[in-house]
Design a protein around this motif. Structure first.
Motif, PDB file in Angstrom:
ATOM      1  N   THR A   1      15.351  39.839  12.324  1.00  0.00           N
ATOM      2  CA  THR A   1      16.005  39.262  13.505  1.00  0.00           C
ATOM      3  C   THR A   1      15.729  40.096  14.757  1.00  0.00           C
ATOM      4  O   THR A   1      16.333  39.865  15.802  1.00  0.00           O
TER       5      THR A   1
ATOM      6  N   VAL B   1      20.702  42.386  10.308  1.00  0.00           N
ATOM      7  CA  VAL B   1      19.458  42.904  10.877  1.00  0.00           C
ATOM      8  C   VAL B   1      18.619  43.681   9.856  1.00  0.00           C
ATOM      9  O   VAL B   1      17.412  43.813  10.014  1.00  0.00           O
TER      10      VAL B   1
ATOM     11  N   PRO C   1      22.231  33.732  19.817  1.00  0.00           N
ATOM     12  CA  PRO C   1      21.866  32.593  18.972  1.00  0.00           C
ATOM     13  C   PRO C   1      22.926  32.217  17.941  1.00  0.00           C
ATOM     14  O   PRO C   1      22.853  31.143  17.365  1.00  0.00           O
ATOM     15  N   THR C   2      23.876  33.097  17.692  1.00  0.00           N
ATOM     16  CA  THR C   2      24.903  32.756  16.696  1.00  0.00           C
ATOM     17  C   THR C   2      26.271  32.545  17.333  1.00  0.00           C
ATOM     18  O   THR C   2      27.264  32.415  16.631  1.00  0.00           O
TER      19      THR C   2
ATOM     20  N   LEU D   1      29.677  37.670  13.109  1.00  0.00           N
ATOM     21  CA  LEU D   1      28.645  36.684  13.462  1.00  0.00           C
ATOM     22  C   LEU D   1      27.367  37.334  13.962  1.00  0.00           C
ATOM     23  O   LEU D   1      26.282  36.749  13.864  1.00  0.00           O
TER      24      LEU D   1
ATOM     25  N   ILE E   1      23.974  39.121  14.348  1.00  0.00           N
ATOM     26  CA  ILE E   1      22.903  39.429  13.405  1.00  0.00           C
ATOM     27  C   ILE E   1      21.963  40.485  13.999  1.00  0.00           C
ATOM     28  O   ILE E   1      20.854  40.689  13.521  1.00  0.00           O
ATOM     29  N   GLY E   2      22.398  41.119  15.069  1.00  0.00           N
ATOM     30  CA  GLY E   2      21.707  42.308  15.556  1.00  0.00           C
ATOM     31  C   GLY E   2      20.360  42.068  16.207  1.00  0.00           C
ATOM     32  O   GLY E   2      19.499  42.943  16.193  1.00  0.00           O
ATOM     33  N   CYS E   3      20.153  40.917  16.827  1.00  0.00           N
ATOM     34  CA  CYS E   3      18.831  40.630  17.394  1.00  0.00           C
ATOM     35  C   CYS E   3      18.583  41.381  18.702  1.00  0.00           C
ATOM     36  O   CYS E   3      17.443  41.515  19.128  1.00  0.00           O
ATOM     37  N   LEU E   4      19.632  41.775  19.378  1.00  0.00           N
ATOM     38  CA  LEU E   4      19.569  42.539  20.632  1.00  0.00           C
ATOM     39  C   LEU E   4      19.057  41.734  21.828  1.00  0.00           C
ATOM     40  O   LEU E   4      18.702  42.296  22.863  1.00  0.00           O
TER      41      LEU E   4
ATOM     42  N   HIS F   1      23.529  48.500  13.427  1.00  0.00           N
ATOM     43  CA  HIS F   1      23.253  47.084  13.198  1.00  0.00           C
ATOM     44  C   HIS F   1      23.542  46.192  14.396  1.00  0.00           C
ATOM     45  O   HIS F   1      22.878  45.189  14.606  1.00  0.00           O
TER      46      HIS F   1
END
Lengths: 710, 127
Positions: free
Chosen positions: A86, A241, B61-62, B79, B81-84, B102
């Motif tokens: 991700t 992640v 995105p979440t 929620l 997801i750690g995409c940054l 994370h």
């Protein structure tokens, strides 16, 4: 929905290690066999993952004579070691392969949506589907519980925009899990025609709809439905992640964040993917005489202004997080919300339409002279929900429209449809006919190669003319760029293993506009490097777009701007960060070369992969008709004088066309010679034993096939 | 909207706010893990902290980033997801990340740093 459990398999949930599950899932929907297969070190070393695993599994699932509709034909869907992270934009791709009903050889599609990453995190590096069910089935993978089931599918609906949404709701169980489900489906047209696709869904939390991304090329939907598979469903809710077990999470995050920032700063001035996705190309292609118009006759027309990206920008809802996988800040999968179709079974019902992307706007817009963007959106919608490939549909309709305009077809032969340029109503009716399985739509849905045969045999059309204007090679329809003025792109298209798709090489600007690859040797090098580089995305489960649809600010000052060196290094870095294995830009190409040559030999094994299969229709190379020549007469005359060395003065158009044709066809043959040599192949296009040994693809089963041709 | 307001002209660059914040959130005295960051290369120092502008909300995105009824932008760890992507989208560089962790993190105007600031350079205010 009451479903019978026809087969069930429980498996142990295990964490991924450095990007790999080291097992694949095999499902035979005919024999109702579900089992897991180990991923060997050899598979990882030679085939890497993604398309490599697909092809390896498929090779051992089919035999030399397997046709698309034989039960042993497989649909393989694999993900790759980097898939599902991700952190780095464009990391959620699935790669689908099957023996194509259009080409008879393996086709591969790179598709977004959540199915791939969720299936990977459910525990498998690939999904292998085989057999034919005797009733409609759904294959359900529960990645939270470790259960795979084959379920009955008495669902009345089949069209994807409804089916996907219903299955999301059914298998999620509650609203909080809607985003944890993904569905693969096709549509009603896949029961009847060949130019079909698979839709991979993701739940759009803001729009509250199931969005659809397409594994578009080569008729995958038809194979899917021939197996009586109605849908694949996966559920997985544990995403985070670190799910790929990266060896070096900080580097992965750092590299991803660097690109996020680059996109944040640069996208608005570069490709405007946030705003309009790939449709930003419309006016650029028109400006450069590269937008396909009237079945690839012309590359530019004033009417194309109607399909300018500003028109699509107005239709797309702005400001949404439009990534087809988490962490894709390029955010290119735009959507038209609350669109109300004016035709067909969903007339007047508000729907969410994914796209149009450039290929759809080109194929279903300019190439058939449909200049109203809303008509393009409607064709796009119905193609998706019926399970049709917008590229093959557009190119096939362009072909029949040209045949209609030339008198090869008439109302009697088309069942009353007036297939003149720009008749959007007729194009839409063809779509509905394909979905209903009736009328002339059934013929068009066979694709250009079969139509050429039908029109010659049944209507007495000139086979040579049909060959010249029928924009297919290997049985697959061309995607939507004009290659006439770029010899390298003629090769980029026609040498592509699966058929003429732009995902192996897009060299038009390098070649035609910037003249950076003037010699055969230069072009051959480009036609070696770029297909290999781009193949790598399919091995890893990545998208191509974040490679060069955003560029670092200083890219133009680098040694090789076309390669985007900084981004190549990013890929090296994230590969190492996830897998913990050594990698550099040379080994990256080597990984691809092994799989690319394997695919080439696979094509040969299935009866393709010959030099004759790499020949384009003349429409892709030069002007077929006098009107085409005359429309760009100055250009062609100048080229004749300066490049061919023949003075056009006093020559008839027919003479000049013949001289141009001889020259261009000869140039193309010389190009093939140069490219084959660079790729390590014989002049007949057969990989040499020495080359296969050098790259480490000298497996006994591969050599056995190659020796038949040497 | 509740927001942590900064008064750089009063800041004495003691970095106590960073210690307070990182100790509270991460149980670690580490300025890299603080939602507020004091950059004292300039005079007065740059006091960087979230202004609750909400630019990050749209890119998530979440839908893990939401605004609570006090106008404070919150991140749901369940929620996220750690995409940054939110880190890149932040116009003031106030969405924090520490590579290896994370999830991103940010100021929620809790006021803990206000209480420990010896120079009255911070205040939680309603805007």
């Amino acid at each position: 929905m009451q479903r019978k459990v026809l087969a069930e398999y429980k498996y142990e949930l295990k964490p991924i290690v450095r990007g790999y599950n080291k097992r694949t899932l095999y499902v035979n929907v005919g024999d109702k066999v579900i089992k897991e297969k180990p991923v060997t070190d050899m598979m990882i070393d030679k085939f890497v993952g993604g398309k490599g695993f697909d092809l390896y599994l498929m090779w051992h699932g089919v035999n030399d004579n397997t046709k698309w509709n034989d039960p042993e034909n497989e649909i393989c869907i694999a993900f790759g070691p980097l898939c599902g992270n991700t952190s780095y934009p464009g990391s959620g791709k699935s790669i689908v392969t099957t023996i194509s009903p259009l080409t008879g050889i393996p086709v591969d599609c790179n598709v977004g949506g959540h199915f791939g990453p969720y299936t990977k995190f459910a525990g498998f590096d690939a999904l292998e589907l085989q057999g034919k069910a005797d009733e409609d089935v759904i294959v359900f993978i529960d990645g939270d519980k470790g259960i795979v089931q084959i379920l009955s599918a008495p669902d009345k609906v089949i069209n994807s925009h409804i089916l996907a949404e219903e299955l999301h709701k059914e298998f999620a169980g509650s609203e909080e899990h809607l985003q944890h489900v993904s569905v693969v489906s096709s549509g009603s047209a896949s029961d009847h025609v060949l130019i079909t696709c698979l839709n991979f869904s993701f739940w759009d939390k803001r729009r509250k709809v199931a969005r659809l991304k397409q594994a578009g090329r080569g008729g995958t939907g038809t194979v899917f439905r021939d197996k009586s598979i109605k849908a694949l469903v996966v559920k997985y809710s544990g995403l985070s992640v670190d799910k790929n077990d990266p060896a070096d999470l900080p580097t992965l995050q750092k590299t991803g964040l660097k690109l996020h920032k680059e996109i944040e700063v640069g996208d608005a001035d570069q490709c405007r993917m946030h705003q309009v996705g790939t449709a930003h190309l419309m006016e650029i292609m028109n400006d450069y005489d590269l937008l396909p118009i009237r079945n690839f006759k012309y590359g530019q027309m004033p009417e194309a202004e109607g399909l300018h990206s500003r028109e699509f920008t107005k239709l797309f809802t702005q400001g949404m997080a439009d990534g087809c996988w988490y962490g894709c800040s390029l955010s290119c999968c735009k959507a038209v919300d609350n669109f109300k179709p004016r035709t067909g079974p969903y007339k007047g019902q508000p729907v969410c339409v994914d796209g149009p992307e450039y290929e759809t706007a080109g194929g279903c817009g300019s190439n058939i002279c449909v200049w109203d963007p809303k008509d393009v959106v409607e064709i796009n919608f119905y193609c998706d929900t019926y399970g049709l490939d917008t590229i093959s549909f557009g190119t096939s309709v362009a072909f029949v429209m040209e045949c209609y305009e030339n008198g090869i077809l008439n109302k009697e032969r088309t069942g009353g449809l007036e297939l003149n340029w720009g008749n959007a109503d007729a194009a839409l009716e063809l779509l509905h006919q394909m979905a209903r399985g009736e009328g002339f739509g059934l013929t068009v849905g066979q694709g250009v190669r079969r139509m050429k045969k039908i029109f010659a045999e049944q209507f007495g059309a000139d086979p040579k003319f049909l060959q010249d204007i029928g924009m297919e090679a290997k049985g697959l329809e061309y995607s939507q760029y004009m290659s006439k003025e770029s010899l390298a792109q003629q090769g980029g298209y026609t040498l592509a293993l699966k058929g003429p798709q732009h995902d192996e090489a897009w060299l038009i600007f390098m070649d035609m506009v910037n003249n950076h690859i003037p010699t055969f040797k230069d072009k051959a090098e480009a036609l070696h490097y770029f297909p290999m580089f781009r193949t790598w995305f399919g091995l890893q489960g990545l998208c191509k777009l974040p490679w060069n649809d955003i560029e670092p600010a200083n890219n133009a000052q680098t040694d090789e701007p076309a390669k985007v060196p900084e981004h190549v290094q990013n890929y090296v870095d994230i590969y190492k960060a996830i897998t913990g294995k050594p990698m550099d830009k040379h080994e990256l190409i080597r990984q691809s070369e092994r799989v690319y040559n394997f695919q080439k030999v696979f094509c040969m094994r299935m009866g393709g992969g010959r030099r004759i299969d790499d020949i384009p229709p003349y429409r892709a190379v030069g002007p077929v008709t006098e009107e085409e020549y005359l429309s760009r007469q100055e250009r062609y005359d100048n080229l004749m004088k300066n490049k061919i060395g023949v003075d056009p003065t006093g020559k008839s158009v027919a003479e000049k066309m013949e001289i141009t044709r001889r020259y261009r066809e000869d140039q193309y043959q010389q190009l093939i010679d140069a490219v084959y040599e660079r790729k390590g192949w014989t002049p007949e296009g057969v990989p040499t034993l020495e080359h296969l040994k050098n790259i480490g693809m000298d497996l006994p089963e591969v050599l056995e096939v190659v020796k038949r041709y040497l | 909207m509740k927001v942590l307001k900064t008064y750089p002209e009063k800041c004495i660059s003691c970095h106590v706010c960073e210690s307070t914040c990182s100790s509270l959130f991460f149980k670690e005295d580490n300025p890299e893990l603080s939602c507020i960051q004091i950059h004292d290369e300039t005079n007065p120092p740059d006091m960087n902290v979230c202004n609750q502008c909400q630019a990050c909300v749209a890119v998530c995105p979440t839908c893990a980033i939401t605004v609570n009824n006090q106008g404070v932008v919150m991140i749901s760890r369940n929620l996220c997801i750690g995409c940054l992507m939110c880190v890149a989208a932040c116009p003031t560089n106030s969405m924090r990340t520490a590579f290896g962790k994370h999830n991103p993190f940010k100021c929620i105007a809790c006021g803990a740093c206000v209480k420990t600031c010896p120079a009255d350079a911070l205040a939680v205010v309603q805007e």
